[in-house]
Design an enzyme around this catalytic site. Structure first.
Site, PDB file in Angstrom:
ATOM      1  CE  LYS A   1      -3.934   2.075   2.454  1.00  0.00           C
ATOM      2  NZ  LYS A   1      -4.901   1.932   3.738  1.00  0.00           N
TER       3      LYS A   1
ATOM      4  CB  SER B   1      -8.138   4.056   2.861  1.00  0.00           C
ATOM      5  OG  SER B   1      -7.120   3.426   3.636  1.00  0.00           O
TER       6      SER B   1
ATOM      7  CB  SER C   1      -8.351   1.182   5.688  1.00  0.00           C
ATOM      8  OG  SER C   1      -8.902   2.383   5.784  1.00  0.00           O
TER       9      SER C   1
END
Length: 513
Positions: free
Chosen positions: A85, A160, A184
């Site tokens: 990420k 997210s 997330s």
């Protein structure tokens, strides 16, 4: 074994076993996943940066060590590639947090978890998309375009960390790292049919994770199986003196717990249904899959009881005071003075430092980030600090107390992960409150610092994945893995194989031709 479509559809543990047996190499795995990335990305947009050359060099280095017999003692996942990420810094690879304000920034150091992955011989495929600075529930708030759900590319993957979840679900990567501040990792896991884990707060070092809300953020694994998650968490877990919140404790035996759970014997395990996280407000198909999964736990010998955590109804409100307050503080550093974007004031405006900072932040931050900065600044302002931020922290303490009381009765708590399956892109962009409600079941674990996991529970009536959430006491991450692995095995029998293998991936079909 060289067929791309066969290689990428193996679990990470299966890929690791194939490397060890000599059936494949780390380079072959990297090449296979890079081929899928090239084919899938026009539809998915899971990656912001693909570090193909670096990944191949890392794979070659591992294969050379393997040939010399120098890989003994490395973790089981050695040689298996992974996606990261873009909230986690990587030396020499652009890291942006999906924000224009960090466009082009190349970190001079690696996060602790990246150091551990490199030491384990795991090549880094690239950096995945996210909501800007991890602020969002759909991965539509990226400055570089939304990520699409591989189950239905007209829908969101959740946020997210939708980039990491979509990369794993679409076979672009066997594993990924995410960050979980209010769900997330778990919420995208629910919407994409992947396994997502938020470790105990402090169980995995946050050194090198770009801060969103420091008392809530936690790096964790994204995978397709419970065992893969356990193996990855064992690689990245452990104490780090560079992280002041890191817990000095041994890494729990999570892979052993997952392998024990695969035997599907849960006698002696007590499971608590969280009364406040079920019933009204959940999509019928989501609730149906949850109830079926609970019945499977009982069928395998688990004792299931209802548990009340009455203060959880205030968790969402408390979170949306605490989180933006910490956001407003953490994002104050992005001012155009030291690194990242710099926008000078317009002609006719005094060319002062203050005006340059204002112009930079106006151009560099997106609407959702600005919304949260404003909300947090207000909550921390004179006259409102005690009424808002102080009160929210008191609610947080009550949530922790509720969990502690519940864990006196049961080993793990369970609930649906998300109230619904994946919604359409753009459907909730104009309604922030509706978007925030997607995290209602995941936020409490972040407030309490407890470990939590989402696993696929099947498909809803609309043909989209549903997530099942498990929560364990602080520092007992291993307690998640036995019932999760048992449920995963039982669900595979019910659904005639792993749910993720049933996804209709057109890019794999094209590669196979």
């Amino acid at each position: 074994m060289s067929d791309t479509t066969q290689l990428v559809q193996l679990s990470a543990a299966e890929q690791a076993a194939a490397i060890k047996s000599g059936d494949t190499s780390s380079r072959e795995l990297v090449e296979a996943h890079l081929a899928v990335i090239e084919a899938a990305e026009p539809q998915i947009n899971a990656f912001l940066q693909v570090s193909g050359d670096e990944a191949l060099a890392q794979a070659d280095a591992f294969d050379a060590k393997q040939a010399k017999g120098e890989t003994e003692g490395l973790p089981e996942l050695a040689g298996v590639p992974i996606a990261i990420k873009d909230m986690i810094v990587t030396k020499g690879i652009v890291t942006t947090a999906a924000s224009k304000i960090l466009e082009g920034w190349v970190p001079p150091y690696d996060a602790t978890v990246i150091e551990k992955l490199k030491a384990a011989g795991m090549p880094l495929l690239g950096k995945t998309n996210l909501d800007e600075f991890a602020q969002g529930s759909s991965t539509e708030h990226s400055a570089y375009g939304p990520t699409h759900n591989p189950w239905d590319t007209t829908r969101v993957p959740g946020g997210s960390g939708g980039g990491s979840a979509s990369a794993v679900a679409s076979f672009e990567a066997p594993l990924a790292l995410g960050t979980d501040t209010g769900g997330s990792i778990r919420q995208p896991g629910s919407l994409t049919g992947t396994v997502g884990v938020k470790p105990t707060y402090g169980g995995v070092s946050r050194f090198g994770a770009i801060a969103m809300a420091s008392s809530l953020d936690q790096i964790g694994p994204v995978a397709r199986t419970v065992l893969d998650s356990a193996l990855l968490q064992e690689v990245i877990g452990g104490y780090d003196e560079r992280d002041s919140t890191s817990i000095p404790m041994p890494v729990p035996p999570m892979a052993a717990a997952a392998r024990e759970g695969a035997k599907r014997d849960l006698h002696g395990v007590k499971v608590g249904l969280i009364k406040e996280l079920g019933g009204d407000g959940y999509q019928p198909g989501v609730q149906a899959r949850f109830e079926e999964a609970v019945q499977l736990l009982q069928d395998m010998g688990a004792e299931v009881v209802e548990v009340s955590c009455p203060r959880l109804e205030y968790a969402l409100g408390a979170y949306y005071i605490i989180m933006p307050s910490e956001v407003s503080s953490n994002l104050a550093r992005y001012d155009g003075m030291r690194y990242g974007l710099r926008i000078m004031p317009a002609d006719g405006v005094p060319q002062t430092a203050a005006n340059m900072m204002a112009a930079t932040r106006e151009a560099g931050f997106g609407d959702e980030v600005k919304r949260r900065i404003i909300l947090g600044t207000y909550a921390l302002s004179a006259g409102y600090y005690d009424a808002w931020y102080g009160s929210a922290q008191k609610v947080r303490t009550l949530v922790i107390e509720d969990f502690n009381k519940a864990f006196e009765q049961v080993d793990v708590l369970v609930s649906p992960t998300s109230p619904s399956t994946a919604f359409k892109l753009g459907e909730k962009m104009d309604d922030p409150l509706a978007m925030y409600m997607n995290d209602i079941a995941t936020i409490p674990a972040n407030l309490a610092g407890t470990p939590a996991m989402s696993i696929p529970a099947g498909l809803s009536d609309d043909g989209l994945p549903v997530g099942f959430q498990l929560i364990a006491p602080q520092k007992r991450d291993d307690l998640l893995y036995k019932p999760a692995a048992a449920l995963e095995a039982a669900l595979e029998e019910r659904w005639n194989g792993p749910i993720w293998r049933s996804m209709n991936a057109s890019w794999l079909k094209n590669l196979a031709k």
